[in-house]
Design a protein around this motif. Sequence first.
Motif, PDB file in Angstrom:
ATOM      1  N   SER A  97       0.789  -1.251   0.025  1.00  0.00           N
ATOM      2  CA  SER A  97       0.000   0.041  -0.100  1.00  0.00           C
ATOM      3  C   SER A  97       0.935   1.325   0.039  1.00  0.00           C
ATOM      4  O   SER A  97       0.612   2.184  -0.867  1.00  0.00           O
ATOM      5  CB  SER A  97      -0.794   0.059   1.234  1.00  0.00           C
ATOM      6  OG  SER A  97      -1.749  -1.131   1.127  1.00  0.00           O
ATOM      7  N   PHE A 306      -7.014   8.812   0.307  1.00  0.00           N
ATOM      8  CA  PHE A 306      -6.654   8.025   1.803  1.00  0.00           C
ATOM      9  C   PHE A 306      -8.166   7.672   2.268  1.00  0.00           C
ATOM     10  O   PHE A 306      -7.895   6.501   2.682  1.00  0.00           O
ATOM     11  CB  PHE A 306      -6.331   9.400   2.667  1.00  0.00           C
ATOM     12  CG  PHE A 306      -6.308   8.807   4.132  1.00  0.00           C
ATOM     13  CD1 PHE A 306      -5.493   8.018   4.382  1.00  0.00           C
ATOM     14  CD2 PHE A 306      -7.163   9.105   5.001  1.00  0.00           C
ATOM     15  CE1 PHE A 306      -5.589   7.573   5.835  1.00  0.00           C
ATOM     16  CE2 PHE A 306      -7.194   8.762   6.128  1.00  0.00           C
ATOM     17  CZ  PHE A 306      -6.496   7.792   6.509  1.00  0.00           C
ATOM     18  N   SER A 309      -8.999   4.251   0.484  1.00  0.00           N
ATOM     19  CA  SER A 309      -8.170   3.039   1.221  1.00  0.00           C
ATOM     20  C   SER A 309      -8.361   2.877   2.440  1.00  0.00           C
ATOM     21  O   SER A 309      -8.492   1.631   2.945  1.00  0.00           O
ATOM     22  CB  SER A 309      -6.750   3.630   1.194  1.00  0.00           C
ATOM     23  OG  SER A 309      -5.747   2.520   1.614  1.00  0.00           O
ATOM     24  N   TYR A 310      -8.614   3.776   3.213  1.00  0.00           N
ATOM     25  CA  TYR A 310      -8.766   3.389   4.776  1.00  0.00           C
ATOM     26  C   TYR A 310     -10.196   2.922   4.924  1.00  0.00           C
ATOM     27  O   TYR A 310     -10.440   2.158   5.751  1.00  0.00           O
ATOM     28  CB  TYR A 310      -8.983   4.936   5.650  1.00  0.00           C
ATOM     29  CG  TYR A 310      -9.027   4.798   7.068  1.00  0.00           C
ATOM     30  CD1 TYR A 310      -7.866   4.388   7.807  1.00  0.00           C
ATOM     31  CD2 TYR A 310     -10.321   5.032   7.645  1.00  0.00           C
ATOM     32  CE1 TYR A 310      -8.169   4.358   9.486  1.00  0.00           C
ATOM     33  CE2 TYR A 310     -10.396   4.702   9.012  1.00  0.00           C
ATOM     34  CZ  TYR A 310      -9.344   4.248   9.890  1.00  0.00           C
ATOM     35  OH  TYR A 310      -9.403   4.365  11.225  1.00  0.00           O
ATOM     36  N   GLN A 434      -1.217   7.803   5.593  1.00  0.00           N
ATOM     37  CA  GLN A 434      -1.197   6.528   5.917  1.00  0.00           C
ATOM     38  C   GLN A 434      -0.083   6.447   7.088  1.00  0.00           C
ATOM     39  O   GLN A 434      -0.522   5.612   8.127  1.00  0.00           O
ATOM     40  CB  GLN A 434      -0.643   5.676   4.754  1.00  0.00           C
ATOM     41  CG  GLN A 434      -0.480   4.139   4.998  1.00  0.00           C
ATOM     42  CD  GLN A 434      -1.960   3.376   4.829  1.00  0.00           C
ATOM     43  OE1 GLN A 434      -2.936   4.042   4.411  1.00  0.00           O
ATOM     44  NE2 GLN A 434      -2.012   2.230   5.252  1.00  0.00           N
TER      45      GLN A 434
END
Length: 468
Positions: A97, A306, A309-310, A434
Amino acid sequence: MAGAISRKNRAARFPGFCLPSCQKWAQALVCFMLASPADHPTTMNMSTPTTPSTLRIAFASFIGTAIEFYDFYIYAMAAALVIGQVFFPAEAPAAQSLNAFLTFGIAFLARPLGALLFGHFGDRVGRKVTLAASLLLMGVSTLLIGLLPGYAEWGVWAPIVLCVLRFGQGLGLGLGGEWGGAALLATEHAPEGRRAWFGMFPQLGPSVGFLLATLSFLGLSLWLTDAEFKAWGWRVPFIASALLVVVGLYVRFTLAETPAFAAVLAHKATHRLPLRALLKTHARAVLLGALAMGVCYNLFYTATVFCLSYGTGTLSIPRPVFLGMLCVAILAMTLATPLAAAWSDRIGRRPVILRGALAAILAGLLLAPALQSGSLLLVTAYLALLLFLMGVTFAPMGAFLPEQFPAAVRYSGAGLAYSLGGILGASVAPAISQALVQQGGLAWVGIYVSVMAGLSALAVLGLRARAG
């Protein structure tokens, strides 16, 4: 033959599938919007239609950035979903990632170089040819990314070639060479008092391009299994972008040079080295302009890369569900863009951007509570808030940044400030976010958003204010 007849009949029954029909609808929308908000409800003067030349200019500045932002966003989404798994070793998922986000940032590092390269020719040769060249470079790079074999086939060469193509994409991308030209194309043709409104059309590109990118990934997520998506499905939007680039090139080659640059050529006032002239007299404006752009980039890529992805990883929200949430949220940015542009023509660019940046400081503090709430409705509303504020701060920039520079160095100045802002606000934003989550928790990501918004507000205060 039967398949060809079927496709022909389908195109006749559903003209929306036909590219010329889509272009006519888009041109009609642009023509309507060119009347400006004050003219829309009941006072539009139908006896003074927009001239075809002005309509083509507005449509060309819009369609080019929409296509190029589409290309950029499909990589952003692929980086959040699959790039790490395809192009990096599988031994360390967390490293996959992080590496994917780092390849995402490479294009932002290339953008200042693209701004210098295309800015030089834009200020020396003209806006039209330079715009076409930047679009072509970006399109070829995007297509090759979609065709590139993964780590399983090419080993270490796969991520190396990916980084090279990502650099080429950033070099020619609308954010490096294209955006400055598109903004000048619109604003240098604009009548006095409506510069921000005309400068809005390239600013609409991000929301339309992002919506197209999100819908493409959403459709693939619904129709394909996870294995099929990872194996080949994610490549489809990259390969399909080649068709869009052909459309963009066709539209761009129908343009005429802008009046402001034509006057520069007529008076033989071009600089042999526009960059040297720019840095000699306008270095402060470039740096402050880059800082001013930080809030726009940070808001957008926090909400899209972000949070995607989160949300799909840590929060375990299904990918199609989160992509649908982003489709809803992007409508807020689409709505904010014309509203903020019209508002900045009335009260000035700086007050509108400042108010958006101050609101973004507060919005950053709400990031952790919103994402940790467990409510899909609340998360969607928060994404919409971030993207609405992005539209508020971003829309006036189409006029605000070019207004900081004279015509002879305007392409270089606006493009360089815009591209440096990408490095400050977006290139490492997903990777920093991240790392902040892993080291300190989600609240630190919100603080990061607030700090970037505060820095942008200070920079805007240091730039010249222009009345609407």
